[in-house]
Design a protein around this motif. Sequence first.
Motif, PDB file in Angstrom:
ATOM      1  N   ASP A 215       0.835  -1.200   0.000  1.00 22.40           N
ATOM      2  CA  ASP A 215       0.000   0.000   0.000  1.00 22.40           C
ATOM      3  C   ASP A 215       0.875   1.257   0.000  1.00 22.40           C
ATOM      4  O   ASP A 215       0.621   2.216  -0.742  1.00 22.40           O
ATOM      5  CB  ASP A 215      -0.918   0.008   1.225  1.00 22.40           C
ATOM      6  CG  ASP A 215      -1.950  -1.104   1.207  1.00 22.40           C
ATOM      7  OD1 ASP A 215      -2.193  -1.671   0.119  1.00 22.40           O
ATOM      8  OD2 ASP A 215      -2.515  -1.410   2.277  1.00 22.40           O
ATOM      9  N   ARG A 218       2.698   1.636  -3.442  1.00 17.63           N
ATOM     10  CA  ARG A 218       1.799   2.132  -4.493  1.00 17.63           C
ATOM     11  C   ARG A 218       1.537   3.630  -4.322  1.00 17.63           C
ATOM     12  O   ARG A 218       1.490   4.385  -5.305  1.00 17.63           O
ATOM     13  CB  ARG A 218       0.482   1.364  -4.458  1.00 17.63           C
ATOM     14  CG  ARG A 218       0.550  -0.076  -4.954  1.00 17.63           C
ATOM     15  CD  ARG A 218      -0.837  -0.696  -4.808  1.00 17.63           C
ATOM     16  NE  ARG A 218      -0.874  -2.127  -4.992  1.00 17.63           N
ATOM     17  CZ  ARG A 218      -1.045  -2.735  -6.158  1.00 17.63           C
ATOM     18  NH1 ARG A 218      -1.172  -2.023  -7.262  1.00 17.63           N
ATOM     19  NH2 ARG A 218      -1.104  -4.060  -6.225  1.00 17.63           N
ATOM     20  N   ARG A 219       1.355   4.060  -3.079  1.00 16.98           N
ATOM     21  CA  ARG A 219       1.083   5.476  -2.848  1.00 16.98           C
ATOM     22  C   ARG A 219       2.281   6.335  -3.250  1.00 16.98           C
ATOM     23  O   ARG A 219       2.134   7.354  -3.932  1.00 16.98           O
ATOM     24  CB  ARG A 219       0.740   5.707  -1.372  1.00 16.98           C
ATOM     25  CG  ARG A 219       0.329   7.148  -1.085  1.00 16.98           C
ATOM     26  CD  ARG A 219      -0.237   7.325   0.307  1.00 16.98           C
ATOM     27  NE  ARG A 219       0.814   7.355   1.326  1.00 16.98           N
ATOM     28  CZ  ARG A 219       0.904   6.491   2.319  1.00 16.98           C
ATOM     29  NH1 ARG A 219       0.025   5.505   2.436  1.00 16.98           N
ATOM     30  NH2 ARG A 219       1.855   6.604   3.209  1.00 16.98           N
ATOM     31  N   ARG A 220       3.465   5.911  -2.851  1.00 18.68           N
ATOM     32  CA  ARG A 220       4.659   6.686  -3.190  1.00 18.68           C
ATOM     33  C   ARG A 220       4.949   6.627  -4.692  1.00 18.68           C
ATOM     34  O   ARG A 220       5.434   7.601  -5.277  1.00 18.68           O
ATOM     35  CB  ARG A 220       5.855   6.196  -2.372  1.00 18.68           C
ATOM     36  CG  ARG A 220       5.753   6.587  -0.897  1.00 18.68           C
ATOM     37  CD  ARG A 220       6.972   6.171  -0.109  1.00 18.68           C
ATOM     38  NE  ARG A 220       6.891   6.629   1.277  1.00 18.68           N
ATOM     39  CZ  ARG A 220       7.695   6.220   2.246  1.00 18.68           C
ATOM     40  NH1 ARG A 220       8.662   5.344   1.978  1.00 18.68           N
ATOM     41  NH2 ARG A 220       7.577   6.676   3.477  1.00 18.68           N
ATOM     42  N   GLU A 223       2.720   9.132  -6.316  1.00 25.34           N
ATOM     43  CA  GLU A 223       3.200  10.488  -6.052  1.00 25.34           C
ATOM     44  C   GLU A 223       4.430  10.835  -6.887  1.00 25.34           C
ATOM     45  O   GLU A 223       4.736  12.009  -7.080  1.00 25.34           O
ATOM     46  CB  GLU A 223       3.519  10.643  -4.560  1.00 25.34           C
ATOM     47  CG  GLU A 223       2.280  10.598  -3.664  1.00 25.34           C
ATOM     48  CD  GLU A 223       2.617  10.474  -2.194  1.00 25.34           C
ATOM     49  OE1 GLU A 223       3.822  10.273  -1.881  1.00 25.34           O
ATOM     50  OE2 GLU A 223       1.706  10.564  -1.353  1.00 25.34           O
TER      51      GLU A 223
END
Length: 296
Positions: A215, A218-220, A223
């Motif tokens: 998780d 994927r977020r980084r 970004e």
Amino acid sequence: MTEIIRSLADLTGRYDAVFCDLWGCLHNGKAAYPAAVAALQGFRATGGKVVLLTNAPRPKSSVIKQLDGLGVPRDAYDLVVTSGDAAQMGMLSGAVGRKVHFIGAPKDEPFFTDFAEDLAAYAATQPPITRVPLNEAEGIVCTGLFDDLTETPDDYRSTLLMAKTLGLPMLCANPDIIVDLGDRRLYCAGALAQAYEEMGGQTLYFGKPHPPIYDLARRRLAESGAPADPQILCIGDGLRTDVQGGIGEGLDTLFITGGLEAERFGTDVESPEAGLLLPWLEGEQLSPTFAMGRLR
């Protein structure tokens, strides 16, 4: 069925990003593998994003410093995401309480003080975490053994039994059981967590193959400017961490057979024998998308 490939370049154009393991794939704990470095540089040259996804229990800044020392150039990767990062988020949220007992090495002290920018912002909104003796703790934070060069999980049996008696949950910052340092095999935090579970203790995991680290990655990655819904390939030598984790996330996987399991698949570490590899994978009931000897 798993396809054995010769190089990462064989997959050019199929993936927007890779989640690549470190120990056993990119380095052996003492030095970088030049062919692996070149493979990741080549992937980036075609426009792909390289996320180094590691079960190291330390924050990413500490891992980047280690990579510099091992000779891994910074143009071989875009991002580093660690089990330590994900576990820090768990700790800061109070997953094992706010008074914690620490099991780990002096080198892992930054776990409590060195936060990535996104985690530092979150930490500022939370009550402080206090380190206390075992008999005062609400939970345990385990990053590994105090001295992994000389100790084994048996050295922690009395501590773990006391923790179990006290009903303390354990936050495991590194699910890996073992790693190879050159030609030496060392125990990791996952070995202590496994021993604790066998005693009946409760353990929380944040690294591969568990969802929190994916998780965060994927977020980084989003970004960093990656395409929406990117095609991601997970690369690693840990069948029960890298491969199982990738499959659990619905991602394609590349199993590096020349790491932890190198002795199983023939005499040439660069070229696993299909007649040995495929039956073994069938017995393990896991089927990575691809396999190769060493990352290159």
